[in-house]
Design a protein around this motif. Structure first.
Motif: not given
Ligand code: F6R
Length: 360
Positions: A56-59, A101-104, A106, A152-154, A161, A238-239, A357
């Motif tokens: 999702c998103g940046t990932s 996924t950065q956080s793992g 999402t 918050v902005a990766a 990644q 996006l950023k 998220v």
């Protein structure tokens, strides 16, 4: 803490030479032309007919970059937005699905990887967080080693990644009958090792900060690029929207004329991502937009002449063509940061957004 920085975002942008050194450490040997990833062994791609990357998103933009790079190495890979990786997408035991996924944590990405697992796919995760849900659930976790990201902005995690996915691409290319031509692999790995220095050189310039001041009153910000640069065009936009709250859109260079050109006026700035090659498609589409009054800001390697198309330019160090986009992305991170700063936005915590998220 933030130390001498006003924002975590700038601290994290500035830390990329160091975080990428950690991503790469012990994993590449340019002389031997070898890539070693702890969790992976030779022959991992045996029986795999297709690679799916879900994120999702940046990932997702990193996943697009990774799938494009895999395609360049002859690996049949496609990137999917996790929310659109539904049961209609054919997945079976011949599929390797990679969650990025950065956080793992999402939820949308976890749903997608669980769906793939249920259908018999092999599963792998590219993540930053050891012990995260995704790391525990997939067969093979691969860590990006970027360190904690607070903004918050990766930023730094996107770069780590993308680099981790490029290591995976090299690893998988070994399992293909045709593989990556050897000379090119050595050049690519050597460029990867030099990437932290190239980034440091870029960070030591003030181009992006100065340029940001000229565009504060524009009505819209477009970002265009082709292939690897297309993923970075989407990420740049996006950023920019996340932290400046200005209207920003990313398009494939060739897509501009199929509709979005109707929006172009003298109040539009178009960040135009150029590679080290001729970039004919991107140049001709930027020229079309310029003829309608758009301000063209090129982001291009030093050695590339942009005089015929650029109103202003951002420069990046010359590197291997597969890595140019990652340097361009860092210029765009800086443009977003300095624009948001001039507009006095709350950079580290944009309205309506959360770092991770965990709802669908
Ligand atoms: C954008 C951003 C988000 C995340 C997305 C996925 O700057 O941070 O778009 O990239 O929510 O998060 P992870 O990578 O944790 O799955």
């Amino acid at each position: 803490g933030k130390g001498a920085y006003d924002h975590f975002m700038l601290k994290e942008i500035d830390s990329q030479p160091e975080s990428l050194r950690k991503t790469i450490q012990g994993r590449v040997d340019p002389e031997a032309g070898e890539v070693t990833l702890d969790a992976l062994e030779e022959g991992d791609l045996e029986g795999v007919e297709q690679v799916h990357l879900v994120a999702c998103g940046t990932s997702y933009h990193a996943a697009m970059f990774g799938s494009n790079l895999m395609n360049r190495r002859g690996i049949p890979a496609t990137a999917h937005r996790a929310n659109e990786y539904t049961d209609t997408i054919p997945v079976d035991g011949d599929t390797l699905t990679i969650a990025v996924t950065q956080s793992g944590e999402t939820a949308d990405t976890l749903t997608a990887i669980r769906r793939a697992e249920k259908k018999g796919a092999q599963t792998l995760a590219v993540t930053n967080v050891i012990g995260s849900t995704v790391a525990r659930e997939v067969e093979t976790p691969v860590y990006i080693r970027a360190g904690p990201e607070i903004g918050v902005a990766a930023t730094k995690t996107f770069s780590s990644q993308a680099v981790t996915l490029s290591l995976l691409a090299e690893h998988f290319a070994d399992d293909l009958p045709q593989g990556t031509p050897r000379e090119d692999r050595e050049e690519f790995l050597a460029a990867l090792e030099r990437l932290p220095e190239d980034i440091q050189r870029l960070l030591d310039t003030t181009e992006a900060e100065r340029l940001s001041r000229h565009h504060l009153d524009k009505e819209a910000f477009f970002f265009i690029g082709h292939e690897l640069n297309y993923s970075v065009a989407l990420e740049g936009a996006l950023k920019f929207k996340e932290i400046t709250y200005e209207h920003a859109e990313g398009f494939p260079s060739g897509g501009l004329k199929h509709g979005p050109l109707a929006l172009v006026t003298p109040e539009t700035t178009i960040f135009t991502l150029l590679g080290s090659g001729p970039s004919t498609q991107t140049r001709s589409n930027a020229e079309e937009a310029r003829a309608r009054g758009a301000n063209i800001v090129t982001v291009a390697p030093e050695s590339v002449n942009v005089d015929d198309v650029a109103d202003e330019r951002l420069t990046i160090p010359d590197t291997h063509p597969d890595l140019t986009s990652l340097l361009a992305n860092i210029q765009l991170q800086l443009v977003s940061y300095y624009t948001a700063r001039q507009l006095e936005r709350p950079i580290d915590k944009p309205r309506n957004l959360a770092k991770s998220v965990t709802v669908r």
